[in-house]
Design an enzyme around this catalytic site. Structure first.
Site, PDB file in Angstrom:
ATOM      1  N   GLU A 151       0.835  -1.199   0.000  1.00  0.00           N
ATOM      2  CA  GLU A 151       0.000   0.000   0.000  1.00  0.00           C
ATOM      3  C   GLU A 151       0.871   1.250   0.000  1.00  0.00           C
ATOM      4  O   GLU A 151       1.837   1.331   0.742  1.00  0.00           O
ATOM      5  CB  GLU A 151      -0.901  -0.016   1.248  1.00  0.00           C
ATOM      6  CG  GLU A 151      -1.830   1.158   1.352  1.00  0.00           C
ATOM      7  CD  GLU A 151      -2.653   1.358   0.078  1.00  0.00           C
ATOM      8  OE1 GLU A 151      -3.394   0.446  -0.300  1.00  0.00           O
ATOM      9  OE2 GLU A 151      -2.526   2.437  -0.533  1.00  0.00           O
ATOM     10  N   LEU A 153      -0.704   4.526   0.087  1.00  0.00           N
ATOM     11  CA  LEU A 153      -1.510   5.704   0.451  1.00  0.00           C
ATOM     12  C   LEU A 153      -0.784   6.562   1.482  1.00  0.00           C
ATOM     13  O   LEU A 153       0.065   6.066   2.236  1.00  0.00           O
ATOM     14  CB  LEU A 153      -2.886   5.297   0.980  1.00  0.00           C
ATOM     15  CG  LEU A 153      -3.034   4.504   2.284  1.00  0.00           C
ATOM     16  CD1 LEU A 153      -2.809   5.359   3.522  1.00  0.00           C
ATOM     17  CD2 LEU A 153      -4.409   3.873   2.348  1.00  0.00           C
ATOM     18  N   ARG A 154      -1.148   7.835   1.486  1.00  0.00           N
ATOM     19  CA  ARG A 154      -0.604   8.750   2.495  1.00  0.00           C
ATOM     20  C   ARG A 154      -1.734   9.187   3.398  1.00  0.00           C
ATOM     21  O   ARG A 154      -2.834   9.504   2.915  1.00  0.00           O
ATOM     22  CB  ARG A 154      -0.006   9.992   1.820  1.00  0.00           C
ATOM     23  CG  ARG A 154       1.187   9.712   0.949  1.00  0.00           C
ATOM     24  CD  ARG A 154       1.434  10.828  -0.040  1.00  0.00           C
ATOM     25  NE  ARG A 154       0.278  11.030  -0.904  1.00  0.00           N
ATOM     26  CZ  ARG A 154       0.156  12.023  -1.793  1.00  0.00           C
ATOM     27  NH1 ARG A 154       1.119  12.895  -1.923  1.00  0.00           N
ATOM     28  NH2 ARG A 154      -0.925  12.146  -2.538  1.00  0.00           N
ATOM     29  N   GLU A 155      -1.486   9.192   4.683  1.00  0.00           N
ATOM     30  CA  GLU A 155      -2.510   9.679   5.604  1.00  0.00           C
ATOM     31  C   GLU A 155      -2.808  11.135   5.249  1.00  0.00           C
ATOM     32  O   GLU A 155      -1.915  11.892   4.884  1.00  0.00           O
ATOM     33  CB  GLU A 155      -2.028   9.563   7.048  1.00  0.00           C
ATOM     34  CG  GLU A 155      -1.950   8.118   7.484  1.00  0.00           C
ATOM     35  CD  GLU A 155      -1.350   7.948   8.864  1.00  0.00           C
ATOM     36  OE1 GLU A 155      -1.352   8.890   9.653  1.00  0.00           O
ATOM     37  OE2 GLU A 155      -0.855   6.830   9.128  1.00  0.00           O
ATOM     38  N   LYS A 204       7.949  -1.777  -1.868  1.00  0.00           N
ATOM     39  CA  LYS A 204       7.403  -0.895  -0.826  1.00  0.00           C
ATOM     40  C   LYS A 204       8.522  -0.286   0.032  1.00  0.00           C
ATOM     41  O   LYS A 204       8.586   0.922   0.252  1.00  0.00           O
ATOM     42  CB  LYS A 204       6.417  -1.693   0.047  1.00  0.00           C
ATOM     43  CG  LYS A 204       5.898  -0.948   1.247  1.00  0.00           C
ATOM     44  CD  LYS A 204       5.068   0.264   0.854  1.00  0.00           C
ATOM     45  CE  LYS A 204       4.794   1.126   2.058  1.00  0.00           C
ATOM     46  NZ  LYS A 204       4.096   2.350   1.733  1.00  0.00           N
ATOM     47  N   ASN A 208       9.806   3.758   0.130  1.00  0.00           N
ATOM     48  CA  ASN A 208       9.818   4.587   1.343  1.00  0.00           C
ATOM     49  C   ASN A 208      11.233   5.017   1.717  1.00  0.00           C
ATOM     50  O   ASN A 208      11.453   6.155   2.138  1.00  0.00           O
ATOM     51  CB  ASN A 208       9.151   3.850   2.511  1.00  0.00           C
ATOM     52  CG  ASN A 208       7.645   4.048   2.504  1.00  0.00           C
ATOM     53  OD1 ASN A 208       7.110   4.703   1.618  1.00  0.00           O
ATOM     54  ND2 ASN A 208       6.955   3.513   3.484  1.00  0.00           N
ATOM     55  N   CYS A 260       5.366   5.347   9.025  1.00  0.00           N
ATOM     56  CA  CYS A 260       5.980   4.546   7.952  1.00  0.00           C
ATOM     57  C   CYS A 260       7.474   4.792   7.740  1.00  0.00           C
ATOM     58  O   CYS A 260       8.269   3.869   7.897  1.00  0.00           O
ATOM     59  CB  CYS A 260       5.223   4.780   6.654  1.00  0.00           C
ATOM     60  SG  CYS A 260       3.573   4.062   6.702  1.00  0.00           S
ATOM     61  N   ARG A 327       2.241   9.098  15.569  1.00  0.00           N
ATOM     62  CA  ARG A 327       3.345   8.154  15.625  1.00  0.00           C
ATOM     63  C   ARG A 327       4.616   8.807  15.079  1.00  0.00           C
ATOM     64  O   ARG A 327       4.620   9.339  13.977  1.00  0.00           O
ATOM     65  CB  ARG A 327       2.998   6.883  14.838  1.00  0.00           C
ATOM     66  CG  ARG A 327       1.957   6.040  15.568  1.00  0.00           C
ATOM     67  CD  ARG A 327       1.563   4.808  14.773  1.00  0.00           C
ATOM     68  NE  ARG A 327       0.611   5.122  13.734  1.00  0.00           N
ATOM     69  CZ  ARG A 327      -0.006   4.192  12.987  1.00  0.00           C
ATOM     70  NH1 ARG A 327       0.240   2.914  13.191  1.00  0.00           N
ATOM     71  NH2 ARG A 327      -0.869   4.542  12.050  1.00  0.00           N
TER      72      ARG A 327
HETATM   73  N1  LIG Z   1      -0.651   4.429   7.793  1.00  0.00           N
HETATM   74  C1  LIG Z   1      -0.114   4.590   6.587  1.00  0.00           C
HETATM   75  O1  LIG Z   1      -0.020   5.709   6.069  1.00  0.00           O
HETATM   76  C2  LIG Z   1       0.365   3.400   5.820  1.00  0.00           C
HETATM   77  C3  LIG Z   1       0.637   3.538   4.447  1.00  0.00           C
HETATM   78  C4  LIG Z   1       1.081   2.430   3.727  1.00  0.00           C
HETATM   79  C5  LIG Z   1       1.307   1.230   4.378  1.00  0.00           C
HETATM   80  N2  LIG Z   1       1.064   1.131   5.721  1.00  0.00           N
HETATM   81  C6  LIG Z   1       1.278  -0.179   6.357  1.00  0.00           C
HETATM   82  O2  LIG Z   1       0.007  -0.810   6.498  1.00  0.00           O
HETATM   83  C7  LIG Z   1      -0.030  -1.553   7.723  1.00  0.00           C
HETATM   84  C8  LIG Z   1      -1.189  -1.047   8.584  1.00  0.00           C
HETATM   85  O3  LIG Z   1      -0.936   0.296   8.917  1.00  0.00           O
HETATM   86  P1  LIG Z   1      -2.032   1.220   9.641  1.00  0.00           P
HETATM   87  O4  LIG Z   1      -1.438   2.569   9.748  1.00  0.00           O
HETATM   88  O5  LIG Z   1      -3.338   1.030   8.976  1.00  0.00           O
HETATM   89  O6  LIG Z   1      -2.068   0.513  11.075  1.00  0.00           O
HETATM   90  P2  LIG Z   1      -3.043   0.812  12.310  1.00  0.00           P
HETATM   91  O7  LIG Z   1      -2.240   0.545  13.519  1.00  0.00           O
HETATM   92  O8  LIG Z   1      -3.716   2.120  12.109  1.00  0.00           O
HETATM   93  O9  LIG Z   1      -4.166  -0.303  12.163  1.00  0.00           O
HETATM   94  C9  LIG Z   1      -3.932  -1.670  12.317  1.00  0.00           C
HETATM   95  C10 LIG Z   1      -5.209  -2.304  12.828  1.00  0.00           C
HETATM   96  O10 LIG Z   1      -5.069  -3.728  12.815  1.00  0.00           O
HETATM   97  C11 LIG Z   1      -5.747  -4.258  13.933  1.00  0.00           C
HETATM   98  N3  LIG Z   1      -5.254  -5.623  14.170  1.00  0.00           N
HETATM   99  C12 LIG Z   1      -4.019  -5.999  14.574  1.00  0.00           C
HETATM  100  N4  LIG Z   1      -3.951  -7.349  14.609  1.00  0.00           N
HETATM  101  C13 LIG Z   1      -5.156  -7.819  14.212  1.00  0.00           C
HETATM  102  C14 LIG Z   1      -5.665  -9.118  14.039  1.00  0.00           C
HETATM  103  N5  LIG Z   1      -4.926 -10.214  14.243  1.00  0.00           N
HETATM  104  N6  LIG Z   1      -6.943  -9.253  13.627  1.00  0.00           N
HETATM  105  C15 LIG Z   1      -7.724  -8.159  13.402  1.00  0.00           C
HETATM  106  N7  LIG Z   1      -7.257  -6.889  13.532  1.00  0.00           N
HETATM  107  C16 LIG Z   1      -5.982  -6.726  13.929  1.00  0.00           C
HETATM  108  C17 LIG Z   1      -5.441  -3.271  15.036  1.00  0.00           C
HETATM  109  O11 LIG Z   1      -6.364  -3.373  16.098  1.00  0.00           O
HETATM  110  C18 LIG Z   1      -5.535  -1.938  14.276  1.00  0.00           C
HETATM  111  O12 LIG Z   1      -6.844  -1.400  14.345  1.00  0.00           O
HETATM  112  C19 LIG Z   1       1.340  -1.376   8.358  1.00  0.00           C
HETATM  113  O13 LIG Z   1       2.155  -2.448   7.970  1.00  0.00           O
HETATM  114  C20 LIG Z   1       1.853  -0.094   7.757  1.00  0.00           C
HETATM  115  O14 LIG Z   1       3.250  -0.035   7.708  1.00  0.00           O
HETATM  116  C21 LIG Z   1       0.586   2.180   6.435  1.00  0.00           C
END
Ligand SMILES: NC(=O)c1ccc[n+]([C@@H]2O[C@H](COP(=O)([O-])OP(=O)(O)OC[C@H]3O[C@@H](n4cnc5c(N)ncnc54)[C@H](O)[C@@H]3O)[C@@H](O)[C@H]2O)c1
Length: 437
Positions: A151, A153-155, A204, A208, A260, A327
């Protein structure tokens, strides 16, 4: 298509909502029951522009629902996305516990052929690890495939980024599986790269790490500009016009934060190490990033002649504008140092104050930027929210006790600020003051 998305964070919730919007039936799962309850009430656990409306629309049309029962959700789906967190461990490795848990839950619920798609950012080789975990833990001898679909995407612009990504990367073990995921994304009409699982996982991290490198590079240039009397904003413009370089991610500032770049750079360094390569280039990127905020704080402390007893206004708390995510936010480092050096802090952020309160319950949270500036000896801009660019500087100045502004994101014009009577400090740009400060 029937889709299950495991993890309803920034990535999972947005991915699930967009797939539902494209006409699929989506079940979003989270093990955090409080989060699921919120979502069922129509409340968003995160701030992301446009998300609430998109969720509401698809829930109302019965294309999107939320549960904490992973097994039931997986059973009903043909494609299962893993979107759980991979936070950094002490040593920089990503914590793979959540991915492992998700894989085991999928294994237990495997009732017919499924494609398991990993969207979490994971080290190269994780596809194999997920495959093995499912093989070992499945209750029925049912077939499945594991795909990597990182993924990007950017927050803050997550929905737009998901609808209009620069590219969609599909790392699949064979052509048939790749086509199934491609079909899911086809309505977006965006460029797609079909490749093997390991390369997709690496794309990925490499992306980054490269963006982090651009940021540290321009910050290093800014530090030289500062000493040499050059203007890093001009330098960046001059570099950015070169299409081989591009202006994106070349803004000098306090460095990168967020969920990230810091963790993914560290994870790639660790991965390289495991394969016997010393990634010293990326180590330096991390080092420059760590030093950047400390350099700026050292300068602030010198200019303020110590922080003891000073009142400092902090504008911006989220790690970047348009998100509530804290974070690895620079604000946390800035406030911690101000407090430990004896300053009092008045902070303001349009969205992230509630989350900051959990970390710093005892600082003053202001109503707006002017309220934050009230009686302040100095003011520091930490996050470049758009509203800070358009403040009424006369009003800000009369609210403050002092007139010292530290612009950690270079959002103001040094000349104008000086003319208005501010003692203005920024990053890598001449402020017309003695350079030895
Ligand atoms: N946030 C970003 O901008 C972004 C962008 C690209 C990639 N990513 C990647 O995507 C992944 C997720 O990032 P995020 O920011 O959405 O994380 P986040 O911490 O916001 O969300 C993760 C969610 O997963 C849930 N979870 C954890 N274990 C679980 C399980 N076994 N079953 C069900 N739910 C479970 C948690 O409760 C949490 O709500 C990471 O690897 C991150 O590096 C994040």
């Amino acid at each position: 298509m029937n889709i299950c998305v495991i993890g309803t964070g920034y990535v999972g919730l947005v991915t699930g909502s967009v797939f539902a919007d494209l006409g699929n039936e989506v079940i979003c799962v989270d093990k955090n029951e409080a989060k699921v309850a919120m979502l069922r009430r129509g409340e968003m656990p995160i701030y992301e522009p446009g998300l609430e409306e998109m969720v509401a629309r698809n829930v109302a049309d019965n294309r999107l629902c939320f549960t904490s029962d992973t097994e039931e959700a997986v059973e009903r789906s043909e494609v299962v996305f893993i979107c759980v967190g991979t936070p950094p461990k002490e040593n920089g490795d990503p914590d793979m516990t959540y991915v492992e848990e998700a894989a085991i839950s999928i294994a237990r619920a495997l009732n017919r052929y499924k494609v398991v798609v990993n969207k979490s950012t994971v080290p190269v080789g994780t596809g194999n690890m997920v495959r093995e975990l499912i093989e070992v833990n499945r209750r029925r001898n049912v077939d499945f495939d594991v795909v990597s679909n990182p993924e990007f995407l950017r927050e803050g612009s997550a929905i737009n980024d998901t609808l209009y990504p620069d590219r969609i990367v599909i790392g699949a073990p064979n052509h048939t599986v790749a086509m199934k995921i491609l079909e899911l994304y086809a309505p977006l009409e965006r460029p797609m790269l079909i490749t093997d699982v390991a390369s997709a996982e690496m794309i990925k991290y490499a992306s980054n790490a490269f963006l982090a490198t651009k940021i540290s590079f321009i910050n290093a240039i800014a530090n030289i500009c500062e000493a040499a009397g050059a203007d890093v904003v001009q330098v960046m413009k001059g570099m950015g016009y070169d299409h081989r370089i591009g202006a994106a991610f070349l803004q000098a500032g306090l460095g990168y934060g967020g969920s990230c770049f810091p963790k993914d750079s560290m994870a790639l360094i660790q991965t390289a190490e495991k394969f016997g390569y010393d990634f010293h280039l990326l180590k330096s990127v991390v080092q420059v990033n760590r030093e950047q905020v400390m350099r700026f704080m050292d300068r602030m402390e010198r200019v303020m002649q110590g922080f003891q007893g000073k009142r400092i206004a902090v504008l911006g708390l989220a790690f970047k504008p348009n998100t509530d995510d804290l974070r690895e936010a620079k604000s946390v480092e800035v406030i911690a140092r101000l407090l430990s050096s004896g300053a009092t802090v008045r902070a303001y952020d349009p969205i992230a104050m509630e989350k900051t309160r959990e970390i710093f319950p005892n600082i003053h949270y202001a109503e707006n930027a002017y309220d934050a500036a009230e009686g302040a000896d100095g003011l520091v801009v930490v996050t470049e929210w758009n509203e800070f660019r358009f403040l009424n500087m006369d009003r800000l100045k009369s609210a403050m006790r002092g007139a010292t502004i530290f612009d950690g994101r270079n959002i103001y014009d040094p000349l104008r600020m000086r003319r208005m009577g501010f003692d203005y400090h920024c990053i890598g740009r001449p402020t017309g003051r003695n350079r030895s400060e």
